[in-house]
Design a protein around this motif. Sequence first.
Motif, PDB file in Angstrom:
ATOM      1  N   ILE A 568      19.455   1.110   1.275  1.00 51.42           N
ATOM      2  CA  ILE A 568      20.464   1.640   0.389  1.00 51.42           C
ATOM      3  C   ILE A 568      20.040   3.167   0.280  1.00 51.42           C
ATOM      4  O   ILE A 568      20.850   3.768  -0.196  1.00 51.42           O
ATOM      5  N   GLY A 569      19.115   3.556   0.989  1.00 47.21           N
ATOM      6  CA  GLY A 569      18.616   4.980   0.795  1.00 47.21           C
ATOM      7  C   GLY A 569      18.071   5.576  -0.632  1.00 47.21           C
ATOM      8  O   GLY A 569      18.388   4.832  -1.508  1.00 47.21           O
ATOM      9  N   LYS A 583       7.780   6.668 -10.234  1.00 45.51           N
ATOM     10  CA  LYS A 583       9.091   7.319 -10.294  1.00 45.51           C
ATOM     11  C   LYS A 583       9.811   6.085  -9.517  1.00 45.51           C
ATOM     12  O   LYS A 583       9.561   6.044  -8.353  1.00 45.51           O
ATOM     13  N   VAL A 585      13.954   4.861  -8.437  1.00 46.96           N
ATOM     14  CA  VAL A 585      15.283   5.328  -8.504  1.00 46.96           C
ATOM     15  C   VAL A 585      16.083   4.306  -9.469  1.00 46.96           C
ATOM     16  O   VAL A 585      16.030   3.192  -9.497  1.00 46.96           O
ATOM     17  N   LEU A 598       4.309   2.721  -8.242  1.00 49.07           N
ATOM     18  CA  LEU A 598       3.045   3.246  -7.715  1.00 49.07           C
ATOM     19  C   LEU A 598       2.845   3.383  -6.156  1.00 49.07           C
ATOM     20  O   LEU A 598       1.842   3.957  -5.808  1.00 49.07           O
ATOM     21  N   LEU A 600       4.442   4.394  -3.574  1.00 49.57           N
ATOM     22  CA  LEU A 600       4.413   5.535  -2.829  1.00 49.57           C
ATOM     23  C   LEU A 600       3.440   6.720  -3.265  1.00 49.57           C
ATOM     24  O   LEU A 600       3.018   7.357  -2.222  1.00 49.57           O
ATOM     25  N   ALA A 601       3.127   6.699  -4.620  1.00 55.64           N
ATOM     26  CA  ALA A 601       2.266   7.596  -5.084  1.00 55.64           C
ATOM     27  C   ALA A 601       0.727   7.162  -4.247  1.00 55.64           C
ATOM     28  O   ALA A 601       0.003   8.342  -3.938  1.00 55.64           O
ATOM     29  N   THR A 624      16.630   4.898   5.008  1.00 56.13           N
ATOM     30  CA  THR A 624      15.375   5.724   4.770  1.00 56.13           C
ATOM     31  C   THR A 624      14.260   5.839   6.048  1.00 56.13           C
ATOM     32  O   THR A 624      13.927   4.827   6.508  1.00 56.13           O
ATOM     33  N   PHE A 626      10.326   6.854   6.727  1.00 59.70           N
ATOM     34  CA  PHE A 626       9.110   7.681   6.365  1.00 59.70           C
ATOM     35  C   PHE A 626       8.425   7.928   7.612  1.00 59.70           C
ATOM     36  O   PHE A 626       8.268   7.197   8.593  1.00 59.70           O
TER      37      PHE A 626
HETATM   38  P1  ADP Z   1       8.145   0.370  -6.301  1.00 59.66           P
HETATM   39  O1  ADP Z   1       6.976  -0.398  -6.457  1.00 59.66           O
HETATM   40  O2  ADP Z   1       9.121   0.547  -7.440  1.00 59.66           O
HETATM   41  O3  ADP Z   1       8.693   0.232  -5.055  1.00 59.66           O
HETATM   42  P2  ADP Z   1       7.285   2.771  -4.911  1.00 59.66           P
HETATM   43  O4  ADP Z   1       6.432   3.823  -5.224  1.00 59.66           O
HETATM   44  O5  ADP Z   1       6.855   1.954  -3.846  1.00 59.66           O
HETATM   45  O6  ADP Z   1       7.429   1.922  -6.275  1.00 59.66           O
HETATM   46  O7  ADP Z   1       8.694   3.320  -4.780  1.00 59.66           O
HETATM   47  C1  ADP Z   1       9.075   4.057  -5.766  1.00 59.66           C
HETATM   48  C2  ADP Z   1      10.850   4.307  -5.738  1.00 59.66           C
HETATM   49  O8  ADP Z   1      11.446   4.700  -4.575  1.00 59.66           O
HETATM   50  C3  ADP Z   1      11.198   2.908  -5.842  1.00 59.66           C
HETATM   51  O9  ADP Z   1      11.434   2.105  -7.017  1.00 59.66           O
HETATM   52  C4  ADP Z   1      12.579   2.953  -4.992  1.00 59.66           C
HETATM   53  O10 ADP Z   1      13.605   3.177  -6.034  1.00 59.66           O
HETATM   54  C5  ADP Z   1      12.236   3.980  -4.037  1.00 59.66           C
HETATM   55  N1  ADP Z   1      12.126   3.689  -2.635  1.00 59.66           N
HETATM   56  C6  ADP Z   1      10.929   3.476  -1.895  1.00 59.66           C
HETATM   57  N2  ADP Z   1      11.148   3.175  -0.580  1.00 59.66           N
HETATM   58  C7  ADP Z   1      12.439   2.984  -0.462  1.00 59.66           C
HETATM   59  C8  ADP Z   1      13.298   2.572   0.611  1.00 59.66           C
HETATM   60  N3  ADP Z   1      12.445   2.406   1.997  1.00 59.66           N
HETATM   61  N4  ADP Z   1      14.560   2.491   0.552  1.00 59.66           N
HETATM   62  C9  ADP Z   1      15.124   2.990  -0.657  1.00 59.66           C
HETATM   63  N5  ADP Z   1      14.509   3.534  -1.757  1.00 59.66           N
HETATM   64  C10 ADP Z   1      13.185   3.364  -1.780  1.00 59.66           C
END
Ligand code: ADP
Length: 791
Positions: A568-569, A583, A585, A598, A600-601, A624, A626
């Motif tokens: 979805i991006g 944080k 989306v 948490l 990604l953090a 997306t 990374f």
């Molecule tokens: P979560 O446990 O909510 O996944 P993350 O810290 O891993 O927490 O990610 C934070 C937010 O970043 C997610 O809630 C999501 O909205 C967005 N996100 C992370 N990775 C992706 C991805 N590959 N594609 C789209 N959105 C992503």
Amino acid sequence: MKNFDQTTDQNLQEILHAAPFGFFKLDLDGNALFVSKSWEDITGLEVGVSLGKGWHSVLVPEDIPVIATAIRAATTGQKQTVAFGFRIHHPQSGIRFCRMDVRLIQNEQDRSQCLIGYVQDVTDDHLTHIKLKEAESRQREMNTYLTSLIASLEDIVLEIDTERRFINVWAKDETLFFLPKEKFIGKTIAEVFPHMESLFSAPITAAIRTGEPQEFEYKHIDPTIDKWFKAKVTMVSKTNQPTEQQRLALTIQDITSRIKQEQALKQTKALLERTNQILESSQKLSNTGGWEFDVLTGEMFWTNQTKLIFEIGENDTINYQDILTLCDPGYDYIFDQHIRRSLEKKEPHDFIFRIRDKKWLRSIGFPVVENNCVVKLRGATMDITEQMKTTQALLEAKNKAEEAAQAKTDFLSVMSHEIRTPLNGIIGISNLLKMNRFQDHQAYVDNLIFSADHLLQLINDILDLTKIDSDHVELVQNEVNLFELLQRITNQFNSLAESKNIDLITFVDPGIPEKIIADAVRINQILNNLISNALKYTDAGKVTVALQALSCDAHKVTIRFTIKDTGIGIPEEYHEVIFDSFKQVQQPASRKHTGTGLGLAITKKLIELHNSHISMESTMGKGTTFRFDIAFDLPQSNMAIDQPSISYSVDTYANKLGDLRVLLVEDNPINAMVAQKQLAYFGIVPDCAYDGLEALSLLKNNAYHIAFIDLHMPGMDGQALSEFVHKHYPDTHIVISTADIMGDVRVRLSEIHAYDILNKPVVLEKLLVFLLKVAEQRSIISMESALDEQP
Ligand code: ADP
């Protein structure tokens, strides 16, 4: 000769002519009757011309009366011989002085009278006499002059001889003498001033020897009198005179006021020097320099410290314009404005400015006003760079502290919300179970486990983040088979990918060595997070995990990890904040996905622990990517491979480990009940103790293969009990169970020797690992036989 008296003997005439003086004979009227040859020599007047009144022609007219008077006196015969002087005018020699002696004689025969006498040229005697008179008069004059000169001097002038005897003394004021004059004139220095003999002796000797004046200074012989004198010894007679006639002048001058002035000057100089030194030190210490600006001449005086502060040479001069040039842009204006204001308003100034792109200075100055005009500006400049840095750092620290406090508050409020969500589920469902009002038992239990797992994940993530933030995480580097590691990770996600109909593709650059030195747990965690997100937020298409070797040599390989999805991006406004804690989306497409926010953090921080950073590119609706690069060392010798733990099927060992004798020490009745039930699954009936003391009494009477000991218990805690068991029951294998997974707990526990750590909440798989380990050690069950039995 024919006019000579006939009676005069021829011989006598001869004698008279030969005599060295002029002989003559006069009648009583002064007419010459006879003049000898010598008269002619003396006067230059011939004999014939001289006779009668003829001799008067050479006389100086003013003297004629004197001669007339003398002749009269001789004629009266009162005196035997009359002597007198007169002047003649010699035709060749000019004015000559003559002396005439004349007397009256009487002729016995005719009783006639005449005057006879003789004349001498006494010019030489007369001139000598006059010179003598003149010399005497000059001497008198000189004496008068000398006396008045001495009288005008402040000095005492003493005349001494070579025996050092006082001959004479002159002074304007005789009261200045050390003694009354009579007491020292005629005496030697040694007799009058025995103490000072040595002081005067050497210069006097030197003056006599060299003929050169000698000077020296001394203090009054009486130490209580604060007076100073300067003595000068000068030879006043020539050294070739007999010694006893040689004289010296000893001049003594009172120099007290000069010495006092010199002393005062010296004191002032010392004071000035001291003040300067103190000023210099304080300038250095305070990093402050002084200055003065002459408004009229434009001259600038700077102390050395000021030059040091402005970084100009000690001998360099500087003008007002130069200072403005040294100021950083903008500060030249500020500087100029303050100085102008000081001059115009006659006010002091105090301002801060910056020079040379780095130095912060504070200038304080005061105007010096004369006739209502500012003539000078005087002040000091202080280098406050360090202060400014500290202030800046303090401000930054304050802002950071405030930000941290704010972040903590935000974190707590988000946390409580996050924890409440699964907790709400757990409590709600548990109540439903209790009420037994359910249709689909299995669905409730699934939801319950889901909520509990979510809560556990949340807490583990928070703890992980806290550990990383507080520097409690250190990478545990071992030899790792990277391919196997990647395989195991992707294996976990295969079923999820399949269920979502997404291709999970891995690509590993063949240039990457199979084995690297890495922390398998942390690499696993990073990849897990990113792959799980990629799958979570992708509904169609593919997820690619690519490992590319950027560089590789015998010792190091740098790998680029790329995790790319077609999901979805992430909206652009989230790109900056997506790596912040909690944080997520906020968009309809991602709402349906659960997560702690948490992942990604944690991932970002773990990558930073590897001295790298993560980057992200994302396009809404397209996907997306990374990306991060990590440099790994390569194994150089036979290092132990971080063996992946074999995952056992829990079912295999259901009711199989009943022969293990287990002691369970747990103070919390719910945890104790859960543990009992978990052990019962493997056919184990443990002895239960609710505290340390109870455990000790059980240990006394029973032998155990394994003891599960809770770390936090009232009274004797898990650590003390473990130490006791280790010491007294070495055959019992100790497993510490704890919910505290912070680093320092592990350090503390590592001090107890035989132990394993079982993290709470305990899952059956982990419990089984420890049970099997001991069962195998004690030959209660062999691994092979157990695995053989696997379906
Ligand atoms: P979560 O446990 O909510 O996944 P993350 O810290 O891993 O927490 O990610 C934070 C937010 O970043 C997610 O809630 C999501 O909205 C967005 N996100 C992370 N990775 C992706 C991805 N590959 N594609 C789209 N959105 C992503």
